[in-house]
Design a protein around this motif. Structure first.
Motif, PDB file in Angstrom:
ATOM      1  N   LYS A   1      -3.305   8.331  -8.087  1.00 38.66           N
ATOM      2  CA  LYS A   1      -4.508   7.757  -7.480  1.00 38.66           C
ATOM      3  C   LYS A   1      -5.671   8.744  -7.451  1.00 38.66           C
ATOM      4  O   LYS A   1      -6.832   8.333  -7.492  1.00 38.66           O
ATOM      5  CB  LYS A   1      -4.192   7.273  -6.056  1.00 38.66           C
TER       6      LYS A   1
ATOM      7  N   GLN B   1      -6.960   2.004  -7.256  1.00 36.12           N
ATOM      8  CA  GLN B   1      -6.536   1.230  -6.095  1.00 36.12           C
ATOM      9  C   GLN B   1      -5.603   0.075  -6.463  1.00 36.12           C
ATOM     10  O   GLN B   1      -5.109  -0.616  -5.567  1.00 36.12           O
ATOM     11  CB  GLN B   1      -7.767   0.690  -5.359  1.00 36.12           C
ATOM     12  N   GLN B   2      -5.361  -0.131  -7.730  1.00 36.55           N
ATOM     13  CA  GLN B   2      -4.468  -1.206  -8.180  1.00 36.55           C
ATOM     14  C   GLN B   2      -3.078  -0.597  -8.366  1.00 36.55           C
ATOM     15  O   GLN B   2      -2.660  -0.244  -9.474  1.00 36.55           O
ATOM     16  CB  GLN B   2      -5.013  -1.839  -9.461  1.00 36.55           C
TER      17      GLN B   2
ATOM     18  N   ASN C   1      -7.799  -7.426 -11.014  1.00 32.75           N
ATOM     19  CA  ASN C   1      -9.055  -7.778 -10.351  1.00 32.75           C
ATOM     20  C   ASN C   1     -10.154  -6.836 -10.844  1.00 32.75           C
ATOM     21  O   ASN C   1     -10.078  -5.620 -10.648  1.00 32.75           O
ATOM     22  CB  ASN C   1      -8.891  -7.663  -8.833  1.00 32.75           C
ATOM     23  N   GLU C   2     -11.180  -7.387 -11.485  1.00 38.16           N
ATOM     24  CA  GLU C   2     -12.230  -6.566 -12.077  1.00 38.16           C
ATOM     25  C   GLU C   2     -13.153  -5.943 -11.033  1.00 38.16           C
ATOM     26  O   GLU C   2     -14.003  -5.126 -11.377  1.00 38.16           O
ATOM     27  CB  GLU C   2     -13.050  -7.397 -13.065  1.00 38.16           C
ATOM     28  N   LYS C   3     -12.998  -6.304  -9.757  1.00 37.69           N
ATOM     29  CA  LYS C   3     -13.831  -5.737  -8.699  1.00 37.69           C
ATOM     30  C   LYS C   3     -13.159  -4.559  -7.997  1.00 37.69           C
ATOM     31  O   LYS C   3     -13.745  -3.957  -7.104  1.00 37.69           O
ATOM     32  CB  LYS C   3     -14.177  -6.818  -7.675  1.00 37.69           C
ATOM     33  N   ILE C   4     -11.918  -4.268  -8.392  1.00 35.45           N
ATOM     34  CA  ILE C   4     -11.167  -3.179  -7.754  1.00 35.45           C
ATOM     35  C   ILE C   4     -10.924  -2.083  -8.787  1.00 35.45           C
ATOM     36  O   ILE C   4     -10.460  -2.370  -9.890  1.00 35.45           O
ATOM     37  CB  ILE C   4      -9.817  -3.691  -7.203  1.00 35.45           C
ATOM     38  N   PRO C   5     -11.247  -0.822  -8.463  1.00 35.60           N
ATOM     39  CA  PRO C   5     -11.026   0.264  -9.436  1.00 35.60           C
ATOM     40  C   PRO C   5      -9.543   0.462  -9.726  1.00 35.60           C
ATOM     41  O   PRO C   5      -8.677   0.095  -8.932  1.00 35.60           O
ATOM     42  CB  PRO C   5     -11.641   1.486  -8.749  1.00 35.60           C
TER      43      PRO C   5
ATOM     44  N   LYS D   1       0.831  -1.191   0.000  1.00 35.00           N
ATOM     45  CA  LYS D   1       0.000   0.000   0.000  1.00 35.00           C
ATOM     46  C   LYS D   1       0.876   1.254   0.000  1.00 35.00           C
ATOM     47  O   LYS D   1       1.924   1.298   0.635  1.00 35.00           O
ATOM     48  CB  LYS D   1      -0.914   0.023   1.237  1.00 35.00           C
TER      49      LYS D   1
ATOM     50  N   TYR E   1     -13.244   0.433 -13.767  1.00 35.92           N
ATOM     51  CA  TYR E   1     -12.918  -0.947 -13.415  1.00 35.92           C
ATOM     52  C   TYR E   1     -12.389  -1.687 -14.651  1.00 35.92           C
ATOM     53  O   TYR E   1     -12.823  -1.404 -15.774  1.00 35.92           O
ATOM     54  CB  TYR E   1     -14.154  -1.670 -12.869  1.00 35.92           C
TER      55      TYR E   1
END
Length: 330
Positions: free
Chosen positions: A203, A235-236, A228-232, A195, A212
Motif C-alpha cells: 500500500k 486502497q483496492q 472502482n475507477e474512483k479509488i486509487p 480492511k 487510478y
C-alpha cells in the motif's frame, strides 16, 4: 633506463604472486573438534530432545486451529450432463453467461468454538499463478506512479485498448478473483472486514496513491473482477492481495476477517456470487473460514518434520550408545 648503445632495457617482470593473507592461506584460528563417541552421542541426544518437543508444540498448535472448508464450484452450477464433454461445455457456458443469476447459498456448521479474529479465505486449485508468462505480465512502474501509465511493457495482451493504456495492465490484474461471500447467522448479517488484508509495503511502496484504474476490463473477454475507477490502486486491497502471485497451483488468499466469536454447532449461511471462471481449466474453488494460532493457520507439515528428524536423531543416539557399551564390554 637507456643503455650505452641507446637501446632500452626491459623493466623487471611484474610479480603475480598474491598478497599474503592469513585468510587466503587458511591460517586463521579454527575449531577442530575431535569426534569422540561421547561427543557424537551427546550431539544426537541434544538434537533429538530439542526437535521432538518443538515438533509436538507445532502439532498441538495446529490441532487447535478450527477451520471450515467448503468446495462450492461443483455445487453452485446446474446439474451436469452424463457425457463429460457436454457437462464441461455446459459449465463453461453457464459461467460465461452474464444474464444468468449466479447466486448460490450454502450452509456451514461450526465444529468447535471459533474465537475472533476469524479469517475468511478463498482457495483455488489447479490455478498456475507461477507460470512464467503470467508472472511477467505486469509493470510495477505503472502501478507505482500516475506519470508512468503508458509504461505497459510486458503487459501484452492486456496492455492497451484502442491506443489507450490499461491501468493496471497485465494478465495478473486482468484475472482478478471476483467471487463474493455474504455471511449470516440466525438471519443476522455477519460482517466481513476487508480492511487491512493487504501488506502495508504494497500500500505504501508498490502501488501509488495517485494511480487510478483506467480502461480496465472494457473489452472482451472479461478476465475477472472490475475495479472502482474512483479509488486509487493502493486502497483496492483485494487487488493487492491477488497481485502477490502464489508459488504452488493450490493456494489460499485472504478475503477478509470476521471480528466476532462463532459458537459450536452454529449454522452459518453463506450467499456466494459464483462469478469466477475455473471451469474452463477444470479448477476448483473453496471457501475457507479459519482461526489462527502462534504458528498461523492449520499446518502439520513443519511439526511432522521436527518430530521425524528428532526421532531419527534420538534413535541414532540410542543405537550408538548400545554399540558403544557392547564393544566396551568385549
Amino acid at each position: 633506463m637507456p643503455s650505452g648503445d641507446g637501446s632500452t632495457k626491459p623493466s623487471a617482470k611484474t610479480s603475480k604472486k598474491p598478497q599474503y593473507s592469513r585468510f587466503t592461506q587458511q591460517e586463521l584460528p579454527a575449531c577442530k573438534p575431535i569426534l569422540t563417541p561421547g561427543l557424537v552421542m551427546a550431539a544426537f541426544l541434544i538434537l533429538g530432545l530439542t526437535f521432538i518437543p518443538i515438533g509436538l508444540s507445532h502439532l498441538s498448535a495446529s490441532d487447535n486451529v478450527v477451520q471450515l472448508i467448503d468446495r462450492y464450484d461443483e455445487a453452485c452450477i446446474p446439474a451436469g450432463n452424463s457425457n463429460p464433454e457436454e457437462a464441461h461445455g455446459k459449465r463453461v457456458s453457464y459461467i460465461q453467461d452474464d444474464k444468468t443469476d449466479k447466486t448460490c447459498t450454502r450452509t456451514l456448521t461450526v465444529p468447535k468454538k471459533m474465537k475472533q479474529p476469524i479469517f475468511v479465505y478463498y482457495q483455488l486449485d489447479e490455478f498456475y499463478q507461477n507460470h512464467r508468462r503470467y508472472v511477467r505480465s505486469r509493470n510495477d512502474q505503472q502501478y507505482r506512479s500516475a506519470g508512468a501509465e503508458r509504461k505497459t511493457a510486458n503487459c501484452d495482451p492486456e496492455a492497451e485498448v484502442n491506443g489507450n493504456p490499461i491501468v493496471p495492465c497485465g494478465l495478473i490484474a486482468w484475472s482478478l478473483f471476483n467471487d463474493t461471500y455474504s455471511l449470516s447467522r440466525n438471519d443476522v448479517a455477519l460482517p466481513i472486514n476487508k480492511k487491512g488484508i493487504a501488506w502495508e509495503s504494497d500500500k505504501t511502496s508498490r502501488f501509488g496513491a495517485d494511480v487510478y484504474p483506467k480502461n480496465f476490463q472494457t473489452r472482451s473477454p472479461i478476465g475477472g473482477g472490475k475495479l472502482n475507477e474512483k479509488i486509487p490502486l493502493n486502497q483496492q486491497e483485494d487487488l493487492l492481495v491477488w497481485m502477490r502471485t502464489a508459488t504452488l497451483p493450490s493456494f489460499r488468499k485472504l478475503y477478509g476477517r470476521i471480528e466476532t466469536d462463532l459458537e459450536e454447532n452454529e449454522k452459518i449461511k453463506v450467499v456466494i456470487q459464483n462469478n469466477y471462471n475455473t471451469y474452463t481449466f477444470s479448477g476448483k474453488k473453496k471457501l475457507v473460514i479459519s482461526t489462527t494460532t502462534w504458528i498461523g493457520g492449520k499446518n502439520e507439515f513443519l511439526g511432522k518434520v521436527y518430530v521425524t528428524v528428532g526421532g531419527i536423531c534420538l534413535l541414532t543416539a540410542i543405537t550408538y550408545i548400545i554399540f558403544y557399551l557392547v564393544r566396551r564390554g568385549n
